[in-house]
Design an enzyme around this catalytic site. Sequence first.
Site, PDB file in Angstrom:
ATOM      1  N   ASP A  63       0.990  -1.197   0.173  1.00  0.00           N
ATOM      2  CA  ASP A  63       0.089  -0.262   0.307  1.00  0.00           C
ATOM      3  C   ASP A  63       0.958   1.158   0.171  1.00  0.00           C
ATOM      4  O   ASP A  63       1.582   1.250   0.578  1.00  0.00           O
ATOM      5  CB  ASP A  63      -1.354   0.110   1.743  1.00  0.00           C
ATOM      6  CG  ASP A  63      -2.204  -1.440   1.265  1.00  0.00           C
ATOM      7  OD1 ASP A  63      -1.897  -1.972   0.240  1.00  0.00           O
ATOM      8  OD2 ASP A  63      -2.664  -1.362   2.103  1.00  0.00           O
ATOM      9  N   HIS A 111       4.751  -7.666  -0.350  1.00  0.00           N
ATOM     10  CA  HIS A 111       4.960  -9.177  -1.569  1.00  0.00           C
ATOM     11  C   HIS A 111       5.594  -9.180  -2.315  1.00  0.00           C
ATOM     12  O   HIS A 111       6.210  -8.133  -3.428  1.00  0.00           O
ATOM     13  CB  HIS A 111       3.098  -8.943  -1.038  1.00  0.00           C
ATOM     14  CG  HIS A 111       2.679  -8.576  -0.373  1.00  0.00           C
ATOM     15  ND1 HIS A 111       1.914  -9.816   0.718  1.00  0.00           N
ATOM     16  CD2 HIS A 111       2.726  -7.577   0.755  1.00  0.00           C
ATOM     17  CE1 HIS A 111       1.492  -9.699   2.131  1.00  0.00           C
ATOM     18  NE2 HIS A 111       1.460  -8.405   1.956  1.00  0.00           N
ATOM     19  N   SER A 115       8.468   3.755   4.444  1.00  0.00           N
ATOM     20  CA  SER A 115       9.668   4.072   4.084  1.00  0.00           C
ATOM     21  C   SER A 115       9.366   3.674   2.687  1.00  0.00           C
ATOM     22  O   SER A 115       7.713   4.514   2.200  1.00  0.00           O
ATOM     23  CB  SER A 115      10.495   3.127   4.300  1.00  0.00           C
ATOM     24  OG  SER A 115      12.234   3.035   3.520  1.00  0.00           O
TER      25      SER A 115
END
Length: 268
Positions: free
Chosen positions: A77, A135, A237
């Site tokens: 996200d 992911h 980050s």
Amino acid sequence: MHITNLISQYFGKVAKKEFPSFFQKIINNTYVRIFKIDMSEFRNAKYYKSLTDLFTRELAIPRQIDEDTKSFISPADSFITQAGTLHKDTLFQIKGMEYSVEDLLTYYCSDKFDKLYNASYMNFYLAPSDYHRYHSPIDCKIKKLIHVPGKLYPVNIKYLNKELDLFVQNERVILECVANKKIFYMVFVGALNVGQMVFTFEPSVETNKNTKDINVITYDDLEVTKGDTLGYFKMGSTVVMVWEKDSVELENLENKKIKFGQKIATIK
């Protein structure tokens, strides 16, 4: 050690501290309220034992992902701060702030740089409100992990606009991957506050430690499936993805919020 690393180490100790449940509940709820975090896919904030536990939360409801075998999905996200094609060997951390792909990936990838001339890239900025696990964007093989120690400057828009070569200066972990016989890179960039990155397939990697040595780990047959969890940031980050020239067509996502699982590119 740079001051940003010291600050991050101290903050990390506080963030992982487990306070009495009634007080931890207040901390968690306050954090969720301040950053306007949507918790609809996660457990209630009161169940997390520390701020780090909340920040690195897993999805409680499985996320639907684009299952087309020719598509790359977003690894996290995030907000897409920059995307496009390298100008020869140069890419941007933000408009007007350019840096070399060779400096980003280090000389340990030097035999692959000719394939990255005019390559495609995309920058993913993870805000404090975002889900912070990352992911695999596609079925692929991880060939190499490169851990590059460095500073831990903030990676928000303000700092991207003022700190030259920020992604090159900051600590980062580089994954060299192969999908459809083409190379792509995922660069996980550390940031201020905690500054730690965890990789579930390689527990030996420890970031924001007192070291200056680059660590390189190679793999013979490490396969990951699209959507697999690779690890997580312990505070916000950025991820930078770079694809071999003419290997993908990027979606038009610059300056847009996206979700893990959403299509970001198509194999040509």
